[in-house]
Design an enzyme around this catalytic site. Structure first.
Site, PDB file in Angstrom:
ATOM      1  N   GLU A   1      -1.249 -10.222  -6.031  1.00 33.92           N
ATOM      2  CA  GLU A   1      -1.198 -11.024  -7.259  1.00 33.92           C
ATOM      3  C   GLU A   1      -0.328 -10.353  -8.322  1.00 33.92           C
ATOM      4  OE1 GLU A   1      -3.767 -10.014  -5.493  1.00 33.92           O
ATOM      5  OE2 GLU A   1      -5.516 -11.301  -5.730  1.00 33.92           O
TER       6      GLU A   1
ATOM      7  N   GLU B   1       0.838  -1.211   0.000  1.00 28.94           N
ATOM      8  CA  GLU B   1       0.000   0.000   0.000  1.00 28.94           C
ATOM      9  C   GLU B   1       0.862   1.246   0.000  1.00 28.94           C
ATOM     10  OE1 GLU B   1      -2.859  -0.524   3.212  1.00 28.94           O
ATOM     11  OE2 GLU B   1      -3.912  -2.050   2.028  1.00 28.94           O
TER      12      GLU B   1
END
Ligand code: THU
Length: 134
Positions: free
Chosen positions: A60, A49
């Protein structure tokens, strides 16, 4: 569909290990992913983040870019672990479809890591965008 049970369990474990590295101080939602490539290599990712929220990268796509950057772009299977065992977001579905539109996806709730659910990207993401139609 997918590979044998031993391979799946090892791939899920790699994703669980990667989940521990998640940088998610804002959502506190920790995700791990592991991709097995056709040469038998495993590449992992976690969500990363950012203060500027829109820059956040999903686990992913971190795993996928790690694989490609290391010379492996033939994806055999991916394991994704998260609290609750969520399926991949739409952006990640498109991203994975680039390399294998039929990739088997192992989805695991990190609170119940022994329960491995398997789905196919074909079912989650039919008729994805392709720049070159075959
Ligand atoms: N996230 C992933 O890593 N993968 C997904 O498929 C869905 C969402 C992350 C992004 C963000 O850091 C957090 O989960 C909450 O959206």
């Amino acid at each position: 569909m997918g590979s044998d049970q031993k391979t799946n369990v090892a791939l899920v474990q790699a994703a669980l290990d990667a989940q521990r590295n998640a940088y998610a101080p804002y959502s506190k939602f920790h995700v791990g992913a592991a991709i097995l490539t056709n040469d038998g290599e495993t590449f992992v990712g976690c969500n990363v983040e950012n203060s500027s929220f829109g820059l956040t990268i999903c686990a992913e796509r971190v795993a996928a870019t790690a694989a490609v950057a290391n010379g492996s772009n033939k994806f055999e299977i991916i394991a994704i672990v998260s609290p609750g065992g969520v399926p991949p977001c739409g952006a990640c579905r498109q991203f994975l479809a680039e390399f294998n539109p039929d990739i088997p996806i192992l989805i695991v709730d990190s609170n119940h890591p022994k329960e491995i659910k398997e789905v196919s990207l074909t079912d989650l993401f039919p008729q994805g965008f392709r720049f070159f139609q075959e």
